[in-house]
Each structure stands twice: as C-alpha cells, then as structure tokens.
Scaffold this motif. Structure first.
Motif, PDB file in Angstrom:
ATOM      1  N   GLY A   1       0.779  -1.228   0.000  1.00 15.22           N
ATOM      2  CA  GLY A   1       0.000   0.000   0.000  1.00 15.22           C
ATOM      3  C   GLY A   1       0.805   1.270   0.000  1.00 15.22           C
ATOM      4  N   SER A   2       2.018   1.235  -0.519  1.00 14.04           N
ATOM      5  CA  SER A   2       2.829   2.456  -0.547  1.00 14.04           C
ATOM      6  C   SER A   2       2.408   3.422  -1.646  1.00 14.04           C
ATOM      7  CB  SER A   2       4.311   2.089  -0.735  1.00 14.04           C
ATOM      8  OG  SER A   2       4.499   1.348  -1.920  1.00 14.04           O
ATOM      9  N   VAL A   3       1.591   2.946  -2.597  1.00 11.32           N
ATOM     10  CA  VAL A   3       1.114   3.826  -3.665  1.00 11.32           C
ATOM     11  C   VAL A   3       0.097   4.810  -3.103  1.00 11.32           C
ATOM     12  CG1 VAL A   3       1.519   2.108  -5.447  1.00 11.32           C
ATOM     13  CG2 VAL A   3      -0.694   2.189  -4.299  1.00 11.32           C
ATOM     14  N   MET A   4      -0.069   5.924  -3.777  1.00 14.19           N
ATOM     15  CA  MET A   4      -0.999   6.948  -3.331  1.00 14.19           C
ATOM     16  C   MET A   4      -2.386   6.699  -3.921  1.00 14.19           C
ATOM     17  SD  MET A   4       0.897   8.793  -1.400  1.00 14.19           S
ATOM     18  CE  MET A   4      -0.081  10.280  -1.157  1.00 14.19           C
ATOM     19  N   ALA A   5      -3.392   7.200  -3.251  1.00 10.52           N
ATOM     20  CA  ALA A   5      -4.759   7.115  -3.770  1.00 10.52           C
ATOM     21  C   ALA A   5      -4.888   7.951  -5.036  1.00 10.52           C
ATOM     22  CB  ALA A   5      -5.751   7.586  -2.709  1.00 10.52           C
ATOM     23  N   ASP A   6      -5.909   7.658  -5.839  1.00 14.80           N
ATOM     24  CA  ASP A   6      -6.061   8.329  -7.129  1.00 14.80           C
ATOM     25  C   ASP A   6      -6.343   9.825  -6.985  1.00 14.80           C
ATOM     26  OD1 ASP A   6      -5.610   5.968  -8.450  1.00 14.80           O
ATOM     27  OD2 ASP A   6      -7.748   5.435  -8.535  1.00 14.80           O
ATOM     28  N   SER A   7      -7.242  10.184  -6.095  1.00 14.69           N
ATOM     29  CA  SER A   7      -7.656  11.582  -6.005  1.00 14.69           C
ATOM     30  C   SER A   7      -7.439  12.202  -4.635  1.00 14.69           C
ATOM     31  CB  SER A   7      -9.147  11.703  -6.374  1.00 14.69           C
ATOM     32  OG  SER A   7      -9.945  10.902  -5.515  1.00 14.69           O
ATOM     33  N   LEU A   8      -6.863  11.450  -3.713  1.00 16.65           N
ATOM     34  CA  LEU A   8      -6.625  11.948  -2.361  1.00 16.65           C
ATOM     35  C   LEU A   8      -5.144  11.848  -2.020  1.00 16.65           C
ATOM     36  CD1 LEU A   8      -9.656  10.253  -0.570  1.00 16.65           C
ATOM     37  CD2 LEU A   8      -9.399  12.690  -1.028  1.00 16.65           C
ATOM     38  N   PRO A   9      -4.613  12.770  -1.262  1.00 21.17           N
ATOM     39  CA  PRO A   9      -3.180  12.743  -0.924  1.00 21.17           C
ATOM     40  C   PRO A   9      -2.885  11.824   0.263  1.00 21.17           C
ATOM     41  CG  PRO A   9      -4.172  14.717  -0.029  1.00 21.17           C
ATOM     42  CD  PRO A   9      -5.265  14.016  -0.771  1.00 21.17           C
ATOM     43  N   ILE A  10      -3.341  10.584   0.184  1.00 22.56           N
ATOM     44  CA  ILE A  10      -3.081   9.634   1.255  1.00 22.56           C
ATOM     45  C   ILE A  10      -2.561   8.330   0.651  1.00 22.56           C
ATOM     46  CG2 ILE A  10      -4.785  10.598   2.850  1.00 22.56           C
ATOM     47  CD1 ILE A  10      -6.710   8.392   1.998  1.00 22.56           C
ATOM     48  N   PRO A  11      -1.634   7.658   1.311  1.00 25.82           N
ATOM     49  CA  PRO A  11      -1.170   6.356   0.820  1.00 25.82           C
ATOM     50  C   PRO A  11      -2.227   5.284   1.047  1.00 25.82           C
ATOM     51  CG  PRO A  11      -0.108   6.893   2.898  1.00 25.82           C
ATOM     52  CD  PRO A  11      -0.909   8.105   2.513  1.00 25.82           C
ATOM     53  N   MET A  12      -2.232   4.282   0.200  1.00 31.14           N
ATOM     54  CA  MET A  12      -3.273   3.268   0.256  1.00 31.14           C
ATOM     55  C   MET A  12      -3.146   2.351   1.474  1.00 31.14           C
ATOM     56  SD  MET A  12      -5.477   3.778  -2.026  1.00 31.14           S
ATOM     57  CE  MET A  12      -6.367   2.257  -1.802  1.00 31.14           C
ATOM     58  N   TYR A  13      -1.982   2.327   2.117  1.00 33.48           N
ATOM     59  CA  TYR A  13      -1.872   1.464   3.294  1.00 33.48           C
ATOM     60  C   TYR A  13      -2.753   1.966   4.439  1.00 33.48           C
ATOM     61  CZ  TYR A  13       1.546   4.865   5.146  1.00 33.48           C
ATOM     62  OH  TYR A  13       2.182   5.993   5.591  1.00 33.48           O
ATOM     63  N   VAL A  14      -3.144   3.244   4.393  1.00 33.33           N
ATOM     64  CA  VAL A  14      -4.098   3.769   5.381  1.00 33.33           C
ATOM     65  C   VAL A  14      -5.437   3.046   5.253  1.00 33.33           C
ATOM     66  CG1 VAL A  14      -5.353   5.832   6.125  1.00 33.33           C
ATOM     67  CG2 VAL A  14      -2.965   6.019   5.432  1.00 33.33           C
TER      68      VAL A  14
END
Length: 208
Positions: free
Chosen positions: A124-137
């Motif tokens: 989950g180190s990649v970022m979300a498509d439209s939000l500035p949060i990493p996917m591991y959250v």
C-alpha cells in the motif's frame, strides 16, 4: 474459571464494540453528507468534485469493518434464525456445540483474512487516485479489525463451552447488547400489553 475469563474479556470488548459502532455511525453520516454534496455540485452547480467518490468508498470500508465487532458480539450475523431458535430451545447444549464449531470456523476464516489483508497492507505504498493519502491507510483496517474480532470470537467460544457444560449464565451480557437494536420493539410491545390485558379482562364481563 471459564466464567471469570469471559467476564474479564467482556469488560473490555463490550465498551470497545459500542465505541466502534458510534464511530462507524459518524462515518456513515459524513459519507452521506459527502454523497449529497457531490450530487449538488455535479448536477446543480455543474462543478463536480473529483475526490468525493473515492473518499466515500474509503469511509464505507472503514464503517463496515468498525461495525464488525459489535455485530459479532450482538449475534447479528446473517443466520437462519427459525432453525437456530428451535435448536436453542429444544437442545440448548447441542446448540452451544454448533455455536462453538461456528466460532472456531470464524477464527480460522479471520486468520486467513488477516494474512491476505497484511499482504495487501505491505503493497500500500502507492498513493490514492484523487486523495493525498497512501493506500496502506485503507489496507490496514481489514487485518486490524479482523484481529480485534478474533478476540470477540474467542469470547463467544468460551461462552459456547460453558453452554456445553450446562452453564447458560449471560456473562457477556449479549442480551443487553442485542436490546440496543430491539428496544423500540420491546417498548411498543410493552405499550400494547395493558390494552390486551384490558381486553382480556372485559371478555368475561361481556360474556356474563
């Protein structure tokens, strides 16, 4: 011994489950407001928001997993209740045995879920498509909440073992927890009770 362990677990699991349920309710409210805002911005103001759709999906994921411990504690899982109620009344020890098998099976399923959920978290180190949060959250919530729910399944296992041994004391106060859902129904039934009693008392008078 089993009753003491279950009571100790219940002092922690019940308030935690209720707290998570309230947090999930807040997330549901926020998600509803966001969806309504998205509709207004898109179809009324003609200025669609790019982040609300993804945020609503993330909130739904969190809401679902946060509700899981309370649902498990209150025995609100999907079930064929007309079968379980008959078995529980006719053969409570047999019902407790079936419940024990079901809870152990649930722990095994949760363990597999935790394993694959943790693998997702590690990617989950990649970022979300439209939000500035990493996917591991987002990926962290399934393994964490499944681990928490395993504790509730363990508590239910202890309760089932006591039932098999003939001890049906509601140490976990599951009936009180279920009453949070069924309170309006109980109040409605109790309000109708005096009228039914009054009618029953009037019948002999009318007959005479």
């Amino acid at each position: 011994m089993l009753k003491t362990i279950e009571k100790a677990l219940n002092t922690v699991t019940t308030p935690v489950a209720k707290l998570l349920r309230h947090v999930a309710g807040v997330l549901l409210l926020v998600m509803t407001v966001m969806v309504v805002a998205q509709v207004l911005f898109r179809y009324v103001l003609n200025v669609p928001l790019s982040w609300t759709d993804e945020m609503a999906r993330f909130l739904m994921i969190y809401m679902t997993y946060l509700c899981l411990p309370f649902v498990y504690l209150a025995d609100k899982n999907i079930a064929m209740t007309f079968v379980t109620e008959i078995v529980e009344k006719k053969a409570p020890r047999l019902y407790a045995l079936f419940a024990l098998v079901a809870h152990i099976s649930a722990i095994l399923v949760f363990a597999v879920w935790i394993k694959f959920g943790w693998n997702f978290y590690n990617t989950g180190s990649v970022m979300a498509d439209s939000l500035p949060i990493p996917m591991y959250v987002i990926y962290v919530i399934p393994p964490v909440m499944m681990t928490v729910t395993c504790v509730y399944a363990l508590q239910k296992c202890i309760q089932s073992i006591r039932g098999i041994l003939g001890d049906f004391t509601d140490v976990s106060q599951s009936q009180a927890t279920v009453a949070l859902y069924e309170a309006p129904i109980i109040e409605e039934d109790s309000s109708d009770a005096p009228e039914s009693k009054k009618e029953a008392n009037l019948e002999p008078t009318a007959a005479s």
